[in-house]
Each structure stands twice: as C-alpha cells, then as structure tokens.
Design a protein around this motif. Structure first.
Motif, mmCIF file in Angstrom:
data_model
loop_
_atom_site.group_PDB
_atom_site.id
_atom_site.type_symbol
_atom_site.label_atom_id
_atom_site.label_comp_id
_atom_site.label_asym_id
_atom_site.label_seq_id
_atom_site.Cartn_x
_atom_site.Cartn_y
_atom_site.Cartn_z
ATOM 1 N N SER A 290 0.830 -1.210 0.000
ATOM 2 C CA SER A 290 0.000 0.000 0.000
ATOM 3 C C SER A 290 0.870 1.268 0.000
ATOM 4 O O SER A 290 1.717 1.455 0.885
ATOM 5 N N LYS B 111 -10.102 0.019 5.545
ATOM 6 C CA LYS B 111 -8.911 0.411 4.785
ATOM 7 C C LYS B 111 -7.693 0.511 5.679
ATOM 8 O O LYS B 111 -7.800 0.888 6.853
ATOM 9 N N ILE B 112 -6.554 0.232 5.079
ATOM 10 C CA ILE B 112 -5.273 0.451 5.737
ATOM 11 C C ILE B 112 -4.611 1.663 5.089
ATOM 12 O O ILE B 112 -4.938 1.985 3.937
ATOM 13 N N ASP C 202 -7.107 8.409 8.314
ATOM 14 C CA ASP C 202 -6.366 7.648 7.337
ATOM 15 C C ASP C 202 -4.905 8.091 7.340
ATOM 16 O O ASP C 202 -4.467 8.721 8.313
ATOM 17 N N SER C 203 -4.180 7.808 6.238
ATOM 18 C CA SER C 203 -2.729 8.057 6.250
ATOM 19 C C SER C 203 -2.401 9.526 6.496
ATOM 20 O O SER C 203 -1.397 9.845 7.132
HETATM 21 N N1 LIG Z 1 -7.219 7.782 1.828
HETATM 22 C C1 LIG Z 1 -6.798 6.544 2.446
HETATM 23 C C2 LIG Z 1 -6.698 5.453 1.384
HETATM 24 C C3 LIG Z 1 -6.425 4.096 2.009
HETATM 25 C C4 LIG Z 1 -6.673 2.964 1.011
HETATM 26 O O1 LIG Z 1 -7.414 3.088 0.029
HETATM 27 N N2 LIG Z 1 -6.051 1.812 1.308
HETATM 28 C C5 LIG Z 1 -6.267 0.632 0.474
HETATM 29 C C6 LIG Z 1 -4.983 -0.183 0.391
HETATM 30 S S1 LIG Z 1 -3.819 0.565 -0.665
HETATM 31 C C7 LIG Z 1 -7.296 -0.243 1.149
HETATM 32 O O2 LIG Z 1 -7.191 -0.494 2.325
HETATM 33 N N3 LIG Z 1 -8.298 -0.724 0.411
HETATM 34 C C8 LIG Z 1 -9.295 -1.615 0.909
HETATM 35 C C9 LIG Z 1 -10.682 -1.194 0.539
HETATM 36 O O3 LIG Z 1 -10.851 -0.152 -0.117
HETATM 37 O O4 LIG Z 1 -11.618 -1.907 0.931
HETATM 38 C C10 LIG Z 1 -5.463 6.752 3.172
HETATM 39 O O5 LIG Z 1 -4.764 7.706 2.807
HETATM 40 O O6 LIG Z 1 -5.147 6.033 4.128
#
Ligand SMILES: N[C@@H](CCC(=O)N[C@@H](CS)C(=O)NCC(=O)O)C(=O)O
Length: 203
Positions: free
Chosen positions: A9, A48-49, A62-63
């Motif tokens: 990620s 989400k991670i 989030d991040s």
């Molecule tokens: N805006 C979020 C985006 C986080 C994100 O989209 N992470 C992805 C992994 S790269 C995720 O966990 N996706 C799982 C999902 O959308 O269910 C951040 O900055 O943390």
C-alpha cells in the motif's frame, strides 16, 4: 503503538517512512484488507489500511491524519513545515500524490474484474488523472531539489510513494522518460534508508 498495513500500500508506505524518518518505534501488523480473514474492519469501519492503533486502543486513520499525528508526536525531523503557507503547500502535494495512487489503485482493481465487466471508459478516466497528475507534479517541481521550501517534507515522501506505486503496478508507464526531474527526485529519495527499506515487494 502498532501500525496495521500491507507492504504494497502506498498510503501505508508513506506512514512507514514518516515513522522511520522520525525514529518512532512502532510494531507493524501486516493485514491485507482484501483477504477474508482480515481484522482491519475491527479498527477502521471503512476497512482500509493504514490504521495506527495507539497504546490506549484509539485507532487513527487515514494516512494523512496518521502522518499529522506522528509529526506532532515527536520533534525529531518534522515532515510538515511549521508555517501555514508551507504546510498547505505540502498538504496539496500530498493530495496530488494520493490522488495519483487512488486512480492507479482503481485501475488495478478494475482490471481484476472479469474482462466483460470492466469499463474501458472508467479506466481511461483514471488514466487521465494519472497523466495529468504526473504532468502537474513535474511542472510544479520544476528544477527544485524538493517539492516545498528547499527541504525534504511529507510532500516528497507522498510523491515518492506514488511514483513507487506506479513502478509496482504499472511499470509500463515510462514516467522517468517523460519527466526527468521526477526521476531525479525518486533517485534522491531512494538514497534515504527510509525509502530503500520500504520498497514494496514485487509479488
Ligand atoms: N485515503 C486513504 C486510502 C487508504 C486505502 O485506500 N487503502 C487501500 C490499500 S492501498 C485499502 O485499504 N483498500 C481496501 C478497501 O478499499 O476496501 C489513506 O490515505 O489512508
């Protein structure tokens, strides 16, 4: 404190790099949110991670929020400029870089769907975001060493993670040929242990 993250990620990599640059100790709990046995929704209702779990159990996401939290948590190597103007500039770079990642991840996921269900228009729309995003990043970086105020900040970290993610998922995008100044930035970033040690695995 523990960070729930995957190793591929780009958003989680941004946080891992901030932790390393600021010398903050943190356990890494690898969790792939797409796997059936994921525990991510126990910490983040969005599933989400990355998620940063504080010692008192508070989950921070989030991040972007995690990066700000960490920058306040230790005075070592601040990654956000102190002045409001510089801070907004760094945040804007981060939004651009994260937006490139959002578009790239959307294409990656769309292409995982059965071919008949994939939308070429949707993919083309995301590709345009990546193309315009890279062109804007190159134009705004111009011939400077770092994105904001001649100093290495979260802006450079976020952009480096986005470029690294393109290398991982879309090696056919020859952004180094089109934008030599971005290639130069990536080279400077890869010389930093925090970047070199967090290069995403190819698998
Ligand atoms: N805006 C979020 C985006 C986080 C994100 O989209 N992470 C992805 C992994 S790269 C995720 O966990 N996706 C799982 C999902 O959308 O269910 C951040 O900055 O943390």
């Amino acid at each position: 404190m523990k960070l729930i993250a995957s190793l591929t990620s780009p958003y989680a990599r941004k946080v891992r790099i901030v932790l390393a640059e600021k010398h903050i100790e943190c356990d890494l709990q690898v969790d792939i949110p797409w796997n059936e046995d994921t525990h991510v929704p126990d910490y983040n209702p969005l599933g989400k991670i990355p998620v940063l779990v504080l010692d008192d159990g508070t989950a921070v996401y989030d991040s972007r929020v995690i990066a700000e939290y960490l920058d306040h948590a230790s005075p070592v190597h601040n990654v956000l400029p102190k002045d409001a103007r510089g801070r907004i500039a760094a945040r804007r770079w981060e939004a651009l870089a994260d937006g490139i990642c959002d578009a790239a991840a959307t294409i990656f996921l769309e292409r995982k769907r059965p071919e008949a269900q994939q939308s070429p228009d949707w993919i083309a729309r995301q590709q345009l975001k990546i193309e315009r995003g890279l062109a804007t990043a190159s134009r705004d970086l111009a011939d400077r060493v770092w994105c904001v105020a001649d100093a290495y900040t979260l802006a450079d970290i976020a952009l480096g993670c986005a470029l690294g993610y393109l290398d991982l998922r879309f090696p056919s995008i020859a952004w180094r040929d089109s934008y030599p100044n971005l290639a130069g930035l990536m080279q400077r970033l890869n010389e930093r242990p925090a970047f070199a040690d967090s290069t995403p695995p190819k698998a």
